[in-house]
Design a protein around this motif. Structure first.
Motif: not given
Length: 712
Positions: A667-684
C-alpha cells in the motif's frame, strides 16, 4: 635510566591554540569548524571543543572558597566532605501502614531523610471521604488525613535524628501542623526537629494550574507559616523555592535559575511584609531543582544557582548565613522513560552524579520504573527499583567517594566558563521578570509558560527528528520488551479504610475557640491555629475548611510535565493497543537489495526507525533479483515496503522495483535515504515517501500508523 631530576615539559614543545586550530582544520578537510565541533545548547550557549586558561579569568580565583561568597564552590566550608550529601527519598505509598514499612526499609538501606508526599486529595485539602476526593484519594501519594495517620506512617522513625520533608501542595499549613503535632506528641525538642514544610504556592499554581485562594493570599499563608516556623524551629525550613515544575515542562537551565530566583524574591518580599527580617526570611528558604542527563550543564547550573542567590541575598541586605543556599535536587521527570525502563538506572545515576558534584545538600533518586507508574492509581515502584535508586547514592558515596573533594569541578576552564555564562544569561531573564512586575504576575499572565514553550520548541524538533536520541525509545527500541512489573495495591480497599478513619477522626469534638478563621496578616496566627487543630486530631479537610479560602481561587494555564519521550511513547502505546485488538502488530517489510555492504547501513537505520513507532519489522535481505524480492515481500503479509540499498543501486533498481512492490500488495513503498535530485523520478516510479537522517520521524510514523488503522 631516568636522570635524578627532569622536567617533563622539556619533552613536549609548547603548542599554541593557533597551531592546534590549524591541525584541526586540516583534519576537518574543509568542513566548517563551528558546525562540526562547536556544540550549541538550548540555552543559546556555545560549547567549544577546547578550553584554555584564557577562557576563564582565574586571577584571584573568582569562584572563591566553599562556604564564602560568592558560594560557587559550596555553601559550607566542609559539609558533604565529612558525611556525604543527605539522601532524601520520596515516600508515597497510599496506605499509611505500608508507607511506614517503606520508610523503615529505606532508612535501614542507607537513606538519611524522607520526603512524604500527600495524595492528590490531601494536597487539595480534602479528606478521603469528601465527595470531591472520589477520584483523587490515594492517587500519587499517601492518604494522610490526620495527625494519627502521619504518626502511623512515621512510627519507629528516630524523629530527633531523621529529617522529614513534606510535599503537600496547597495544604502546606495543615500538613505542617500535622508534622509539628507528631513531633510534639513524640516529645521531640524543637531544636532537634529537622525537616522542610515546603510551602510553595507559586510552584503549586504553575504545576496544577490553580490555587484554592488568590495568589496574594497564597503568598501571605506561606509567609505566615514561615513566621511561625522561624519562631518555633531552628532546623526546619517553611518555604520551598521549587523550580522543578518548569524544568519538567521543558525550561532551559538559564530559565530554571531565573524562575527560581524570581520566585525566591516573591517569597522574600512576602515574608518581610509579614514582619520577618530579611535574615529570618532567607533562613526559611529551601531551593529545589531538577537536573537532566547533560551532566556538565547540570553541574554548572547548580554552581551558578548558589552564586546567583548569594548575590541577590547580599543585595537585599541578608547576612552571610542567609546568603548560603540550601539546595534539594532530584532527577527531572522529563528525562525518564516508561519504555525500556532499565535505561533509567543509567539516567538516574548521571543525574545523582551531577547533583553530587554540583554541591547539592539533599539529593533524591528516582526508581527506574517511576515513569511506568506515574499517573496510574494503584501502582507504585517495585522493591527492586527502589533499592537500586537508594543504592545509586551509596555507590557514588561509599565506593566512588564522590563527596570527598570540595567542588571537584572547580578550576576546570570549561565548567568555570559555563558557570559564568549560565549566570549571565539567567540574570538577564530575571531582570525581564522583575521588570514585568515579578514572578507571580508573569505566571498569572502566561508569560512564563510562553517563554518555556518557545525555548522548548527546538528541543522537541530535535527529538522528533532523532537529532537528540532517546535510548530505548527513539534509538535502539525493543518492540518485544518484557518490562518489570511495578507493585500493585488494592486501592479501593485502602480508600475504604481511609474513609472510615477520616469519619472517626472527624467525630472528635474540637475546641470552639479554634473554629474561626484567623487572618494570616497576624504573623504566624493561622499556622498556630492549624497546629492547635491538628493536635486535637482534626483532619486535613477540617483544618482547611476552618482556615477558609480567603477569596476567589487563582487559575492559570498549567506548566505541564512534558517527558522527552512522550511523542514516541504515545506511538508505542497506540501500536500496543492495536496489537492487543488485532492480534498482530502493524508491520513493515524491508526489501534490502545487493550485498551487505550495499544495504546494511540503511537496513539497520530503517529497522530502528520503524520499531520506534511500534512496528514489527521483517527483512527481505540481500536480493539481487528484484522480481524475487517483490515475491518475498508478498509473503511477509505487510502493507508497507521499504527499499534499502545504496544510492548507486537505487539509480538502477528503483524504477523497476517500486512498481513490482505495489503489484505485490504494497500500500506504500518507502525508500530509505535522502533522494536528493532524484526525488521526482523516484516518485514517478512509485515511491510514496522517503525516510532519512533528520526527517521528522514522529510525523512520518504517525501518518503510517494511521494508514495501518492504528488509532492515535
Amino acid at each position: 635510566m631516568l636522570p635524578r631530576t627532569f622536567d617533563i615539559c622539556e619533552s613536549f614543545p609548547n603548542v599554541d591554540e593557533a597551531q592546534w586550530r590549524a591541525l584541526v582544520e586540516q583534519d576537518l578537510n574543509g568542513a566548517p569548524f563551528e558546525r562540526k565541533l562547536v556544540t550549541h545548547t538550548y540555552e543559546g550557549l556555545y560549547v567549544q571543543p577546547l578550553y584554555t586558561a584564557r577562557d576563564w579569568a582565574q586571577d584571584g580565583d573568582p569562584s572563591g572558597f566553599s562556604g564564602l561568597s560568592p558560594f560557587t564552590r559550596g555553601s559550607l566550608p566542609l559539609d558533604h566532605q565529612l558525611r556525604g550529601w543527605d539522601i532524601r527519598q520520596q515516600q508515597d505509598h497510599a496506605d499509611p501502614r505500608a508507607l511506614n514499612a517503606s520508610i523503615l526499609e529505606d532508612l535501614a538501606g542507607g537513606v538519611t531523610s524522607i520526603l512524604v508526599r500527600y495524595d492528590a486529595a490531601g494536597r487539595a485539602g480534602l479528606d478521603p471521604d469528601d465527595p470531591g476526593a472520589r477520584e483523587l484519594a490515594g492517587v500519587d501519594g499517601a492518604m494522610i488525613a490526620s495527625t494519627d495517620d502521619l504518626s502511623a506512617a512515621l512510627r519507629g522513625v528516630e524523629l530527633g535524628m531523621i529529617s522529614v520533608a513534606l510535599e503537600a501542595g496547597a495544604a502546606f499549613i495543615p500538613a505542617a501542623a500535622q508534622l509539628s503535632a507528631v513531633w510534639e506528641s513524640e516529645k521531640i525538642e524543637p531544636a532537634k526537629c529537622r525537616g522542610a514544610f515546603n510551602a510553595d504556592p507559586l510552584g503549586v499554581l504553575a504545576r496544577e494550574g490553580h490555587l484554592p485562594w488568590p495568589i496574594a493570599e497564597g503568598l501571605a499563608r506561606a509567609a505566615d507559616l514561615a513566621a511561625w516556623t522561624s519562631a518555633r524551629f531552628s532546623n526546619v525550613t517553611a518555604i520551598r523555592v521549587g523550580a522543578a515544575p518548569y524544568h519538567h515542562a521543558g525550561a532551559t537551565a538559564t530559565q530554571d535559575l531565573a524562575f527560581s530566583m524570581a520566585t525566591a524574591l516573591e517569597y522574600l518580599r512576602a515574608m518581610t511584609r509579614a514582619g520577618l527580617s530579611v535574615d529570618q526570611a532567607a533562613a526559611q528558604l529551601l531551593f529545589s531543582y531538577g537536573v537532566g542527563t547533560h551532566q556538565f550543564l547540570a553541574i554548572a547550573k547548580l554552581r551558578a544557582a548558589r552564586r546567583l542567590w548569594g548575590r541577590i541575598a547580599q543585595a537585599c541586605g541578608v547576612g552571610l548565613d542567609g546568603q548560603r543556599m540550601k539546595m534539594h535536587v532530584r532527577p527531572s521527570k522529563r528525562v525518564l522513560t516508561a519504555r525500556d525502563p532499565w535505561v533509567n538506572i543509567l539516567r538516574n545515576c548521571v543525574c545523582v552524579f551531577a547533583a553530587g558534584l554540583g554541591g547539592a545538600d539533599a539529593i533524591g533518586s528516582e526508581p527506574f520504573d517511576a515513569a511506568m507508574v506515574s499517573g496510574k492509581p494503584g501502582w507504585r515502584s517495585g522493591t527492586l527499583a527502589r533499592r537500586i535508586a537508594r543504592n545509586t547514592h551509596l555507590i557514588l558515596q561509599e565506593e566512588c567517594h564522590l563527596h570527598r573533594v570540595v567542588d571537584a569541578p572547580g578550576g576546570s576552564w570549561f565548567l568555570e566558563r559555563l558557570t559564568d555564562e549560565i549566570c549571565e544569561r539567567a540574570w538577564v531573564i530575571l531582570q525581564a521578570i522583575e521588570s514585568r512586575g515579578g514572578m507571580a504576575k508573569s505566571l498569572e499572565d502566561g508569560w512564563i509558560a510562553q517563554q518555556i514553550d518557545t525555548a522548548a520548541q527546538p528541543r522537541w524538533r530535535d527529538i522528533a527528528t532523532r537529532k537528540e536520541a532517546l535510548l530505548g525509545v527513539s534509538e535502539f527500541p525493543s518492540v518485544g520488551e518484557h518490562r518489570p512489573e511495578p507493585s500493585a495495591v488494592n486501592l479501593e480497599e485502602i480508600r475504604r479504610e481511609a474513609r472510615e478513619r477520616a469519619a472517626r477522626q472527624r467525630s472528635r469534638p474540637l475546641q470552639t475557640s479554634n473554629a474561626s478563621r484567623v487572618s494570616p496578616a497576624i504573623s504566624g496566627a493561622m499556622s498556630q491555629q492549624a497546629f492547635n487543630l491538628a493536635s486535637q486530631g482534626a483532619t486535613i479537610g477540617a483544618i482547611t475548611a476552618i482556615l477558609g479560602n480567603g477569596g476567589p481561587p487563582a487559575s492559570i494555564h498549567a506548566v505541564a510535565l512534558h517527558p522527552f519521550s512522550e511523542a514516541f511513547e504515545h506511538l508505542r502505546d497506540a501500536a500496543d493497543e492495536y496489537t492487543a485488538s488485532c492480534g498482530r502488530r502493524p508491520r513493515v517489510a524491508l526489501v534490502s537489495i545487493g550485498t551487505p555492504a550495499d544495504h546494511l547501513a540503511r537496513t539497520n537505520y530503517a529497522k530502528g526507525f520503524f520499531e520506534a513507532g511500534g512496528f514489527e519489522v521483517r527483512v527481505v535481505s540481500g536480493k539481487a533479483d528484484l522480481v524475487q524480492g517483490a515475491s518475498e515481500f508478498a509473503r511477509c503479509d505487510a502493507n508497507i515496503a521499504v527499499i534499502c540499498s545504496s544510492d548507486a543501486i537505487y539509480a538502477t533498481s528503483v524504477a523497476t522495483l517500486a512498481p513490482l512492490l505495489h503489484a505485490a500488495g504494497a500500500g506504500a513503498v518507502i525508500l530509505a535515504g535522502n533522494p536528493g535530485a532524484n526525488e521526482t523520478a523516484y516518485r514517478e516510479a512509485g515511491v510514496d515517501r522517503f525516510v532519512y537522517m533528520r526527517c521528522d520521524v514522529v510525523k512520518t510514523l504517525s501518518e503510517l500508523l494511521v494508514q495501518e488503522g492504528v488509532s492515535l
